[in-house]
Motif scaffolding. Structure first.
Motif: not given
Length: 573
Positions: A37-42, A111-113, A325-326, A560-561
């Protein structure tokens, strides 16, 4: 096998798909994709308000669901039931749970990653530059098929069901108003949704009361279908360049709600009328032009079981709008469940919407006789019997539903094909602007659609290759996901096993089709089919080499960012 009650099929199918979402997708999210949930998405990293925009997951689900749905989850099952209801039912339910949801969820996550890059671009990262170039060729051909064919399907429905004209075009005005209300004025999402849906159904009633028909003889040297096709391409070109929040997101969201209401009407009618399935479980009396069930079933029903086009949407537009991301589990997997429910509804409508088996066989007198018109005919009959809605209005509701979803796919497909053209330009070292890329896309679609006359018949010229091309793309997308997971040291068999099955069946079908095209003397499609097979085989070889190298090589570090506090959006945004 005794003729089953359609309600039994509906209950079993719905329960299987919901179990897939609540159980299997949880396993994928926690153990395979390990969403954070805390990953910085594009959408946060590259927020430009045009293509990249953090979006409420319900609104994004609406965009994703309606973009991938289109007419295909209706057309495929409506054709495939000619082999009997049982093969179609099994492929749709099992395919949705173990393939479609996993594929869409996975492509969106991958793609998000990777900064919102498309599956074509990711193929370069994970299987090499040669594989990427060939992958982009397959994607470009698939999108061109979709644009041309869907324009023909929509134009045909607008001519056959003139009551759908007003709601089809009026929905655009509703969508723009909804977008302004949500993003500019920040009004309550639930209230805006309710008003938008009411307006949309009011347009359906208005269209049913005041149908709009173009002159049968056409105008300006074009048939009525040709005129609608031109208007559709002009619309899709303009819409694809607008910021996503202006039209694409709100229109798809409202259409998504409308589809679930439409599905509720269909399943509610099945609950009340409990019609008997009159089609055979296995049809042993097939028309002479019917191809073999294996392997053609697995490419005839694509959307609704698994579809490569979904991976293009997931990695083309949806990943650029993912807030968390979740959210990928809800948007990707549950979006596939929604499409599976539509495909299941199409199976019921086209097998239980007729009074007798004899009447059903009159409709299915050749392999090409099934499609949207049979879905509208059978579905309207069930709705009329179960809910006492007049047959004419029932047909308008279903036709409008089909048109609106095909239209959402049309302009999303235009936007996606523009991305591909720009990616090809980057590879060639040429910067192609948004306007020029869109113009190239529209001109290509125009050229194909009108290549065989003013009625737009050329739009279906490449369609016989859609099924194999689409499923090859899905299989290749799964191979990229497999390589990515191996390199991360994650479980990969839930992706690799479906990939092997799908690629085997699809390549088998491609060779069956190759023989048929040779025997028919269709040299254009024969050459294109050979190109597609060679490109897919090449990409597959590159993917296998990449998998073997990934098994032996070092694992990729986790990437993870976290979002900063000021970047986090409330769920109601």
């Amino acid at each position: 096998m005794d003729a089953p009650n359609s309600l039994v099929l509906a209950i079993i199918g719905v329960m299987m798909m919901l179990a897939g979402y609540f159980l299997y997708s949880q396993f994928l999210a926690k153990k395979v994709y390990k969403v954070n949930a805390e990953f910085k998405t594009p959408s946060h990293e590259f927020n430009d308000g045009v293509d990249f925009l953090p979006t409420n997951r319900y609104i994004l689900w609406g965009h994703h669901f309606t973009s991938v749905a289109g007419a295909a989850p209706i057309v495929g099952p409506a054709v495939a039931v000619i082999w009997g209801w049982l093969p179609a039912f099994l492929w749709v339910t099992i395919g949705t749970v173990f393939m479609a949801g996993m594929h869409d969820f996975g492509a969106l996550w991958a793609s998000t990653r990777n900064k919102g890059r498309s599956m074509g671009a990711l193929s370069g990262t994970y299987i090499g530059a040669r594989g990427r170039n060939l992958f982009l060729v397959v994607i470009l051909l698939l999108l061109l098929m979709v644009l041309a064919a869907f324009a023909v399907v929509i134009s045909g429905l607008l001519v056959a069901q003139p009551g759908a004209v007003i709601p089809t075009w009026g929905a655009l005005i509703v969508a723009v108003l909804v977008g302004q209300a949500i993003y500019r004025f920040k009004w309550n999402l639930i209230a805006v949704t309710a008003v938008g849906v009411i307006l949309l159904y009011a347009l359906i009633l208005l269209g049913n009361a005041y149908p709009v028909s173009l002159p049968e003889e056409g105008m300006f040297g074009l048939t009525a279908e040709g005129i609608w096709i031109i208007l559709l391409f002009l619309y899709s070109g303009i819409a694809s360049m607008l910021p996503v929040w202006v039209l694409l997101q709100p229109r798809d969201f409202i259409n998504g709600i409308q589809l679930f209401i439409g599905l509720g009407i269909i399943y509610g009618a099945v609950l009340m009328a409990t019609p008997t399935v009159v089609a055979p479980a296995i049809n042993n009396n097939l028309p002479d032009d019917t191809p073999p069930l294996v392997p053609l079933l697995f490419v005839t029903i694509a959307c609704g079981a698994i579809s490569g086009f979904h991976g293009i949407v997931s990695s083309g537009t949806s990943s650029k709008q993912l807030d968390r991301e979740t959210d990928a589990r809800f948007v990707g997997y549950f979006g596939a469940v929604g499409e599976g429910l539509l495909a299941l509804g199409a199976i019921i409508a086209t097998t239980a919407g007729f009074q007798t088996a004899t009447q059903w066989r009159e409709f299915y007198d050749s392999f090409s006789s099934g499609g949207v018109p049979v879905f509208v005919e059978g579905g309207a009959s069930i709705i009329n019997a179960g809910l006492n809605i007049p047959a004419g209005l029932s047909a308008t509701i279903l036709a409008t539903m089909a048109v609106l979803f095909a239209a959402t796919t049309l302009d999303t497909g235009t936007r996606l094909m523009r991305f591909v053209v720009q990616e090809i330009g980057q590879i060639a070292g040429v910067k192609i602007t948004t306007g020029i890329a869109t113009l190239i896309v529209v001109v290509m679609a125009f050229a194909l659609t009108f290549s065989q006359g003013a009625d737009g018949a050329g739009g279906m010229a490449l369609w016989p290759l859609f099924g194999t091309t689409n499923q090859l793309l899905a299989g290749l997308t799964l191979t990229i996901l497999t390589v990515m997971l191996i390199r991360k040291g994650r479980p990969f068999l839930p992706i690799l096993i479906p990939a092997v099955f799908l690629l085997f069946m699809t390549i088998y079908a491609a060779f069956v089709q190759l023989v048929n095209l040779y025997n028919a003397g269709d040299w254009l499609l024969l050459v294109i089919d050979i190109i597609i097979i060679v490109a897919a085989a090449w990409v597959l070889v590159e993917a296998v080499i990449a998998m073997l190298a990934a098994r032996k090589g070092p694992k990729d570090p986790e990437d993870d960012v976290a979002l900063t506090e000021d970047q986090k959006l409330p769920r109601s945004a």
